[in-house]
Write a protein that holds these residues in place. Structure first.
Motif, PDB file in Angstrom:
ATOM      1  N   THR A 166       0.832  -1.203   0.000  1.00 28.06           N
ATOM      2  CA  THR A 166       0.000   0.000   0.000  1.00 28.06           C
ATOM      3  C   THR A 166       0.867   1.254   0.000  1.00 28.06           C
ATOM      4  OG1 THR A 166      -1.726  -1.182   1.186  1.00 28.06           O
ATOM      5  CG2 THR A 166      -1.818   1.226   1.224  1.00 28.06           C
ATOM      6  N   LEU A 167       1.899   1.267   0.856  1.00 30.18           N
ATOM      7  CA  LEU A 167       2.772   2.438   0.927  1.00 30.18           C
ATOM      8  C   LEU A 167       3.521   2.639  -0.387  1.00 30.18           C
ATOM      9  CD1 LEU A 167       4.095   2.097   4.569  1.00 30.18           C
ATOM     10  CD2 LEU A 167       2.714   3.949   3.659  1.00 30.18           C
ATOM     11  N   ILE A 168       3.975   1.540  -0.993  1.00 26.59           N
ATOM     12  CA  ILE A 168       4.688   1.649  -2.268  1.00 26.59           C
ATOM     13  C   ILE A 168       3.758   2.214  -3.338  1.00 26.59           C
ATOM     14  CG2 ILE A 168       5.715   0.302  -4.145  1.00 26.59           C
ATOM     15  CD1 ILE A 168       7.027  -1.453  -2.025  1.00 26.59           C
ATOM     16  N   LYS A 169       2.513   1.735  -3.364  1.00 29.58           N
ATOM     17  CA  LYS A 169       1.555   2.242  -4.359  1.00 29.58           C
ATOM     18  C   LYS A 169       1.289   3.733  -4.168  1.00 29.58           C
ATOM     19  CE  LYS A 169      -0.899  -2.079  -5.072  1.00 29.58           C
ATOM     20  NZ  LYS A 169      -2.120  -2.843  -4.775  1.00 29.58           N
ATOM     21  N   ARG A 170       1.122   4.160  -2.911  1.00 32.89           N
ATOM     22  CA  ARG A 170       0.882   5.582  -2.642  1.00 32.89           C
ATOM     23  C   ARG A 170       2.069   6.431  -3.091  1.00 32.89           C
ATOM     24  NH1 ARG A 170      -1.403   5.272   3.503  1.00 32.89           N
ATOM     25  NH2 ARG A 170      -3.419   4.363   3.025  1.00 32.89           N
ATOM     26  N   LEU A 171       3.287   5.949  -2.779  1.00 29.64           N
ATOM     27  CA  LEU A 171       4.483   6.695  -3.159  1.00 29.64           C
ATOM     28  C   LEU A 171       4.629   6.757  -4.674  1.00 29.64           C
ATOM     29  CD1 LEU A 171       7.053   8.189  -2.402  1.00 29.64           C
ATOM     30  CD2 LEU A 171       8.190   5.984  -2.133  1.00 29.64           C
ATOM     31  N   ARG A 172       4.391   5.650  -5.349  1.00 25.81           N
ATOM     32  CA  ARG A 172       4.498   5.638  -6.814  1.00 25.81           C
ATOM     33  C   ARG A 172       3.453   6.551  -7.454  1.00 25.81           C
ATOM     34  NH1 ARG A 172       5.513  -0.802  -7.647  1.00 25.81           N
ATOM     35  NH2 ARG A 172       7.765  -0.759  -7.336  1.00 25.81           N
ATOM     36  N   THR A 173       2.265   6.614  -6.863  1.00 28.55           N
ATOM     37  CA  THR A 173       1.226   7.508  -7.376  1.00 28.55           C
ATOM     38  C   THR A 173       1.662   8.958  -7.237  1.00 28.55           C
ATOM     39  OG1 THR A 173      -0.468   5.919  -6.745  1.00 28.55           O
ATOM     40  CG2 THR A 173      -1.185   8.162  -7.155  1.00 28.55           C
ATOM     41  N   ALA A 174       2.225   9.308  -6.083  1.00 29.74           N
ATOM     42  CA  ALA A 174       2.699  10.680  -5.870  1.00 29.74           C
ATOM     43  C   ALA A 174       3.842  11.016  -6.812  1.00 29.74           C
ATOM     44  CB  ALA A 174       3.143  10.858  -4.419  1.00 29.74           C
ATOM     45  N   ILE A 175       4.734  10.054  -7.047  1.00 28.07           N
ATOM     46  CA  ILE A 175       5.869  10.284  -7.949  1.00 28.07           C
ATOM     47  C   ILE A 175       5.386  10.461  -9.378  1.00 28.07           C
ATOM     48  CG2 ILE A 175       7.895   9.163  -8.975  1.00 28.07           C
ATOM     49  CD1 ILE A 175       8.501   8.016  -6.184  1.00 28.07           C
ATOM     50  N   SER A 176       4.458   9.605  -9.806  1.00 30.52           N
ATOM     51  CA  SER A 176       3.963   9.711 -11.182  1.00 30.52           C
ATOM     52  C   SER A 176       3.168  10.997 -11.392  1.00 30.52           C
ATOM     53  CB  SER A 176       3.115   8.495 -11.544  1.00 30.52           C
ATOM     54  OG  SER A 176       1.955   8.452 -10.749  1.00 30.52           O
ATOM     55  N   ALA A 177       2.548  11.518 -10.320  1.00 33.73           N
ATOM     56  CA  ALA A 177       1.830  12.789 -10.416  1.00 33.73           C
ATOM     57  C   ALA A 177       2.793  13.966 -10.400  1.00 33.73           C
ATOM     58  CB  ALA A 177       0.832  12.917  -9.269  1.00 33.73           C
ATOM     59  N   GLY A 178       4.050  13.710 -10.050  1.00 28.48           N
ATOM     60  CA  GLY A 178       5.053  14.767 -10.013  1.00 28.48           C
ATOM     61  C   GLY A 178       4.972  15.623  -8.765  1.00 28.48           C
ATOM     62  N   ASP A 179       4.315  15.123  -7.731  1.00 29.22           N
ATOM     63  CA  ASP A 179       4.137  15.872  -6.488  1.00 29.22           C
ATOM     64  C   ASP A 179       5.294  15.551  -5.541  1.00 29.22           C
ATOM     65  OD1 ASP A 179       3.237  17.318  -4.381  1.00 29.22           O
ATOM     66  OD2 ASP A 179       1.240  16.400  -4.317  1.00 29.22           O
ATOM     67  N   ALA A 180       6.341  16.383  -5.572  1.00 26.47           N
ATOM     68  CA  ALA A 180       7.546  16.126  -4.779  1.00 26.47           C
ATOM     69  C   ALA A 180       7.280  16.284  -3.283  1.00 26.47           C
ATOM     70  CB  ALA A 180       8.670  17.061  -5.210  1.00 26.47           C
ATOM     71  N   GLY A 181       6.387  17.162  -2.897  1.00 29.85           N
ATOM     72  CA  GLY A 181       6.095  17.373  -1.478  1.00 29.85           C
ATOM     73  C   GLY A 181       5.472  16.155  -0.831  1.00 29.85           C
ATOM     74  N   VAL A 182       4.435  15.623  -1.459  1.00 30.75           N
ATOM     75  CA  VAL A 182       3.757  14.440  -0.926  1.00 30.75           C
ATOM     76  C   VAL A 182       4.692  13.233  -0.978  1.00 30.75           C
ATOM     77  CG1 VAL A 182       1.825  12.850  -1.248  1.00 30.75           C
ATOM     78  CG2 VAL A 182       1.478  15.300  -1.530  1.00 30.75           C
ATOM     79  N   ALA A 183       5.420  13.118  -2.088  1.00 25.25           N
ATOM     80  CA  ALA A 183       6.349  11.999  -2.232  1.00 25.25           C
ATOM     81  C   ALA A 183       7.437  12.054  -1.161  1.00 25.25           C
ATOM     82  CB  ALA A 183       6.974  12.007  -3.626  1.00 25.25           C
ATOM     83  N   GLY A 184       7.874  13.267  -0.833  1.00 27.06           N
ATOM     84  CA  GLY A 184       8.891  13.421   0.200  1.00 27.06           C
ATOM     85  C   GLY A 184       8.407  12.982   1.564  1.00 27.06           C
ATOM     86  N   THR A 185       7.129  13.251   1.869  1.00 31.24           N
ATOM     87  CA  THR A 185       6.596  12.838   3.164  1.00 31.24           C
ATOM     88  C   THR A 185       6.326  11.334   3.214  1.00 31.24           C
ATOM     89  OG1 THR A 185       4.332  13.324   2.468  1.00 31.24           O
ATOM     90  CG2 THR A 185       5.532  15.072   3.611  1.00 31.24           C
ATOM     91  N   LEU A 186       6.067  10.732   2.065  1.00 31.31           N
ATOM     92  CA  LEU A 186       5.787   9.297   2.024  1.00 31.31           C
ATOM     93  C   LEU A 186       7.041   8.438   1.912  1.00 31.31           C
ATOM     94  CD1 LEU A 186       2.707   9.169  -0.385  1.00 31.31           C
ATOM     95  CD2 LEU A 186       2.728   8.674   2.051  1.00 31.31           C
ATOM     96  N   LEU A 187       8.148   9.029   1.493  1.00 29.26           N
ATOM     97  CA  LEU A 187       9.350   8.237   1.220  1.00 29.26           C
ATOM     98  C   LEU A 187       9.866   7.540   2.469  1.00 29.26           C
ATOM     99  CD1 LEU A 187      11.431   7.382  -0.912  1.00 29.26           C
ATOM    100  CD2 LEU A 187      12.796   9.355  -0.235  1.00 29.26           C
ATOM    101  N   GLN A 188      10.056   8.280   3.553  1.00 33.78           N
ATOM    102  CA  GLN A 188      10.659   7.692   4.757  1.00 33.78           C
ATOM    103  C   GLN A 188       9.799   6.584   5.373  1.00 33.78           C
ATOM    104  OE1 GLN A 188      13.787   8.194   5.584  1.00 33.78           O
ATOM    105  NE2 GLN A 188      13.494   6.585   7.080  1.00 33.78           N
ATOM    106  N   PRO A 189       8.489   6.770   5.544  1.00 38.88           N
ATOM    107  CA  PRO A 189       7.681   5.660   6.087  1.00 38.88           C
ATOM    108  C   PRO A 189       7.683   4.431   5.184  1.00 38.88           C
ATOM    109  CG  PRO A 189       6.439   7.708   6.160  1.00 38.88           C
ATOM    110  CD  PRO A 189       7.697   7.996   5.413  1.00 38.88           C
ATOM    111  N   THR A 190       7.736   4.654   3.867  1.00 45.78           N
ATOM    112  CA  THR A 190       7.755   3.531   2.938  1.00 45.78           C
ATOM    113  C   THR A 190       9.048   2.743   3.079  1.00 45.78           C
ATOM    114  OG1 THR A 190       6.375   4.768   1.393  1.00 45.78           O
ATOM    115  CG2 THR A 190       7.542   2.869   0.516  1.00 45.78           C
TER     116      THR A 190
END
Length: 100
Positions: free
Chosen positions: A39-63
């Motif tokens: 689930t965390l990987i999917k959320r992070l990949r979705t944020a990355i594919s959307a180009g949202d660096a802020g959300v991706a940055g907050t999701l990276l460490q927990p993932t």
């Protein structure tokens, strides 16, 4: 044993029943850990594919932390987990560089 199948017990010996119960409990924990990681990987990949660096940055460490936990619990093989972490970090760095 097929995935998602309950442990079948042929003998009614106390130790056999206990091992079957432990196997069911362990499978449930493993499934929960695997689901959390996916689930965390999917959320992070979705944020990355959307180009949202802020959300991706907050999701990276927990993932990455969840992947490490799955490796330590034996849910993921060490090389598999490290491959996931490497690819996610590369993708995140690409988004972060594109943003700057």
């Amino acid at each position: 044993m097929a995935q998602g199948q309950a442990t079948k017990v042929k003998k009614k010996k106390k130790s056999v029943l206990k091992r079957a119960a432990q196997a069911r409990q362990r499978a449930e924990v493993n499934r929960a850990n695997r689901t959390r990681v996916r689930t965390l990987i999917k959320r992070l990949r979705t944020a990355i594919s959307a180009g949202d660096a802020g959300v991706a940055g907050t999701l990276l460490q927990p993932t990455l932390s969840a992947i490490d936990v799955a490796i330590s619990k034996g849910v993921l093989h060490e090389n598999t987990g490290n491959r996931y972490k490497s690819r996610l970090a590369l993708a995140f760095n690409g988004v972060k560089a594109a943003k700057a």
